[in-house]
Design a protein around this motif. Structure first.
Motif, PDB file in Angstrom:
ATOM      1  N   PHE A  38       0.827  -1.207   0.000  1.00  0.00           N
ATOM      2  CA  PHE A  38       0.000   0.000   0.000  1.00  0.00           C
ATOM      3  C   PHE A  38       0.865   1.262   0.000  1.00  0.00           C
ATOM      4  N   GLY A  39       2.054   1.201   0.592  1.00  0.00           N
ATOM      5  CA  GLY A  39       2.942   2.357   0.551  1.00  0.00           C
ATOM      6  C   GLY A  39       3.430   2.659  -0.852  1.00  0.00           C
ATOM      7  N   LEU A  40       3.740   1.611  -1.622  1.00  0.00           N
ATOM      8  CA  LEU A  40       4.213   1.824  -2.991  1.00  0.00           C
ATOM      9  C   LEU A  40       3.100   2.275  -3.923  1.00  0.00           C
ATOM     10  N   ARG A  41       1.833   2.050  -3.546  1.00  0.00           N
ATOM     11  CA  ARG A  41       0.699   2.469  -4.377  1.00  0.00           C
ATOM     12  C   ARG A  41       0.251   3.901  -4.078  1.00  0.00           C
ATOM     13  N   VAL A  42       0.886   4.564  -3.125  1.00  0.00           N
ATOM     14  CA  VAL A  42       0.503   5.936  -2.782  1.00  0.00           C
ATOM     15  C   VAL A  42       0.780   6.851  -3.965  1.00  0.00           C
ATOM     16  N   LYS A  43      -0.182   7.721  -4.256  1.00  0.00           N
ATOM     17  CA  LYS A  43       0.002   8.739  -5.281  1.00  0.00           C
ATOM     18  C   LYS A  43       0.621   9.986  -4.642  1.00  0.00           C
ATOM     19  N   PRO A  44       1.246  10.833  -5.426  1.00  0.00           N
ATOM     20  CA  PRO A  44       1.950  11.991  -4.852  1.00  0.00           C
ATOM     21  C   PRO A  44       1.014  13.084  -4.345  1.00  0.00           C
ATOM     22  N   ASN A  45       0.131  12.741  -3.395  1.00  0.00           N
ATOM     23  CA  ASN A  45      -0.716  13.741  -2.735  1.00  0.00           C
ATOM     24  C   ASN A  45      -1.057  13.229  -1.352  1.00  0.00           C
ATOM     25  N   THR A  46      -1.376  14.140  -0.445  1.00  0.00           N
ATOM     26  CA  THR A  46      -1.598  13.780   0.953  1.00  0.00           C
ATOM     27  C   THR A  46      -2.882  12.974   1.145  1.00  0.00           C
ATOM     28  N   GLU A  47      -3.899  13.209   0.323  1.00  0.00           N
ATOM     29  CA  GLU A  47      -5.149  12.460   0.460  1.00  0.00           C
ATOM     30  C   GLU A  47      -4.919  10.978   0.199  1.00  0.00           C
ATOM     31  N   SER A  48      -4.173  10.657  -0.833  1.00  0.00           N
ATOM     32  CA  SER A  48      -3.866   9.266  -1.141  1.00  0.00           C
ATOM     33  C   SER A  48      -3.038   8.633  -0.036  1.00  0.00           C
ATOM     34  N   LEU A  49      -2.159   9.401   0.583  1.00  0.00           N
ATOM     35  CA  LEU A  49      -1.350   8.886   1.683  1.00  0.00           C
ATOM     36  C   LEU A  49      -2.226   8.445   2.846  1.00  0.00           C
ATOM     37  N   GLY A  50      -3.184   9.281   3.248  1.00  0.00           N
ATOM     38  CA  GLY A  50      -4.079   8.920   4.340  1.00  0.00           C
ATOM     39  C   GLY A  50      -4.931   7.706   4.018  1.00  0.00           C
ATOM     40  N   GLN A  51      -5.454   7.642   2.799  1.00  0.00           N
ATOM     41  CA  GLN A  51      -6.263   6.500   2.398  1.00  0.00           C
ATOM     42  C   GLN A  51      -5.455   5.212   2.391  1.00  0.00           C
ATOM     43  N   SER A  52      -4.225   5.271   1.922  1.00  0.00           N
ATOM     44  CA  SER A  52      -3.395   4.064   1.859  1.00  0.00           C
ATOM     45  C   SER A  52      -3.033   3.563   3.249  1.00  0.00           C
ATOM     46  N   VAL A  53      -2.761   4.455   4.177  1.00  0.00           N
ATOM     47  CA  VAL A  53      -2.454   4.036   5.551  1.00  0.00           C
ATOM     48  C   VAL A  53      -3.664   3.345   6.169  1.00  0.00           C
ATOM     49  N   THR A  54      -4.844   3.918   5.967  1.00  0.00           N
ATOM     50  CA  THR A  54      -6.063   3.297   6.503  1.00  0.00           C
ATOM     51  C   THR A  54      -6.302   1.929   5.881  1.00  0.00           C
ATOM     52  N   GLN A  55      -6.185   1.837   4.561  1.00  0.00           N
ATOM     53  CA  GLN A  55      -6.384   0.557   3.886  1.00  0.00           C
ATOM     54  C   GLN A  55      -5.358  -0.475   4.330  1.00  0.00           C
ATOM     55  N   SER A  56      -4.135  -0.038   4.554  1.00  0.00           N
ATOM     56  CA  SER A  56      -3.087  -0.959   4.988  1.00  0.00           C
ATOM     57  C   SER A  56      -3.417  -1.585   6.332  1.00  0.00           C
ATOM     58  N   VAL A  57      -3.819  -0.772   7.298  1.00  0.00           N
ATOM     59  CA  VAL A  57      -4.118  -1.285   8.637  1.00  0.00           C
ATOM     60  C   VAL A  57      -5.347  -2.198   8.609  1.00  0.00           C
ATOM     61  N   VAL A  58      -6.404  -1.753   7.948  1.00  0.00           N
ATOM     62  CA  VAL A  58      -7.634  -2.547   7.905  1.00  0.00           C
ATOM     63  C   VAL A  58      -7.398  -3.872   7.193  1.00  0.00           C
ATOM     64  N   THR A  59      -6.712  -3.835   6.061  1.00  0.00           N
ATOM     65  CA  THR A  59      -6.454  -5.065   5.312  1.00  0.00           C
ATOM     66  C   THR A  59      -5.558  -6.012   6.087  1.00  0.00           C
ATOM     67  N   ALA A  60      -4.524  -5.484   6.730  1.00  0.00           N
ATOM     68  CA  ALA A  60      -3.606  -6.342   7.485  1.00  0.00           C
ATOM     69  C   ALA A  60      -4.317  -7.025   8.650  1.00  0.00           C
ATOM     70  N   ILE A  61      -5.110  -6.277   9.410  1.00  0.00           N
ATOM     71  CA  ILE A  61      -5.820  -6.875  10.551  1.00  0.00           C
ATOM     72  C   ILE A  61      -6.823  -7.919  10.066  1.00  0.00           C
TER      73      ILE A  61
END
Length: 392
Positions: free
Chosen positions: A350-373
């Motif tokens: 999910f970190g490598l899929r982040v687009k160069p904007n802050t909104e995508s960064l927040g969404q990817s962090v959330t998706q990473s935690v939810v998917t991992a758990i």
């Protein structure tokens, strides 16, 4: 008598220096009609400030004019100011295409040309089955994630073989730093949560066993549940929320600041420099954290059993190895290794899929935690079914 420097009262200025006044946007017909053919003159300021709260009104007026006189001449030469908001209002009123007869200034071409690019203004399609379309989009997104994750695993395996041939490529310092961050720094929070969960679990079990006079079986139930299931699972969930999110955010920030692009330009593999050290470090540290968490849960359970059932702590310690087979401990360790690698792999994905904007960064962090758990719980359930007859 006025003060020095004050403006004279008999000659007040119309506007202050630097102040701009928005002229009223106008849409007027003229030129005389021949059949249905006439001229439409667009004047005034068509800007975001001049059109505020009136976008729909002028869009409808332009659309009505286009519908009533499709062959009319549109004259934009009298426009005072025009920005993207005003150009978009005209463009949508025209039906997303320029009118057949149009007079405009060269500077207007640049504003309207951005709407002429393919896909610049995607049209909304009305779906007869919105639920089905949403399911299709979700399924397509899942397929994209699955393909990218498989590709990441493949690159990791290939680069792993390369690192085995050339051990100098292995980032030992990065692995050591990640072990410290994901392992040693996670001990306080896992100790607190593990102790409290073990205390609560043992207290509830003791209440039920005391009713039937089976006090001693609290050691069997607690030992098997903690060492085999709850300890590794609780440690994985805490680490996924704590360390997995940090890994995703770290790589995501590198994407935003173009550090990943710099690594690519220098010919440095992302998997060798970033992914492999994190996966190896978390696969090493999580089993140790799980063992620490299980120990604290057993300590909390021992304290609750001593208070509720008056069970001697030394008896608890001596009885535990005889009622819980060692295979349960090894099974918990094996799951922890898999959980660690899986959490780190998803965090990097999910970190490598982040687009160069802050909104995508927040969404990817959330998706990473939810998917991992979620995936950790699913894998733990699969292990529970497959090894249901082992060590019980």
């Amino acid at each position: 008598m006025s003060e020095a420097g004050a403006l004279p009262l008999d000659n007040p200025p119309a506007t202050w220096v630097g102040e701009t006044t928005d002229a009223e946007p106008q849409l007027q017909s003229g030129g005389g009609a021949v059949g249905l053919t006439r001229e439409w003159h667009v004047s005034g300021d068509w800007t975001v400030l001049a059109l505020r709260e009136r976008y729909e009104e002028f869009r409808q007026r332009v659309a009505t004019a286009m519908k009533e006189t499709p062959d009319a001449l549109w004259d934009l030469r009298a426009l005072g100011r025009l920005d993207t908001a005003g150009a978009l209002t005209l463009w949508q009123g025209w039906g997303l295409k320029p009118p057949p007869r149009l007079l405009w200034l060269p500077e207007h071409v640049t504003l309207f040309s951005q709407f002429m690019q393919p896909g610049a203004l995607p049209r909304r399609k009305r779906s007869l089955k919105p639920g089905l379309d949403l399911a299709n989009l979700k399924l397509l997104a899942f397929a994209h994630h699955a393909v990218d994750l498989v590709a990441l695993v493949g690159r990791l395996l290939l680069d792993g073989l390369q690192m085995l041939r050339h051990p100098s490529l292995i980032g030992w310092r990065e692995i050591s730093a990640n072990v410290y961050r994901t392992g040693a720094q996670a001990l306080p929070i896992t100790a607190l949560v593990g102790f409290l969960v073990g205390l609560t679990l043992s207290y509830l079990i003791s209440k039920q066993l005391k009713t039937y006079g089976a006090d001693i079986f609290v050691i069997n139930i607690l030992g098997l549940a903690v060492l085999r299931e709850l300890g590794p699972l609780l440690a994985a969930i805490i680490v996924a929320g704590r360390s997995g999110s940090a890994m995703t955010a770290q790589i995501g920030v590198m994407r935003v600041t173009q550090e990943l692009d710099a690594l690519s330009v220098m010919g440095i593999s992302h998997t060798v420099r970033l992914v492999a050290p994190k996966v190896l470090a978390l696969a090493i540290s999580l089993p140790l954290v799980a063992l620490w968490t299980s120990g604290m849960m057993m300590l909390g359970g021992m304290a609750a059993a001593s208070a509720q059932l008056k069970l001697d702590p030394m008896q608890f310690v001596h009885t535990l190895p005889s009622v819980v087979e060692p295979v349960n401990l090894w099974l918990g360790w094996a799951k922890s290794v898999l959980f660690g690698g899986l959490i780190a792999l998803l965090a990097c994905h999910f970190g490598l899929r982040v687009k160069p904007n802050t909104e995508s960064l927040g969404q990817s962090v959330t998706q990473s935690v939810v998917t991992a758990i979620t995936l950790v719980i699913v894998v733990d359930a699969i292990f529970a079914v497959l090894f249901s007859n082992v060590g019980v």
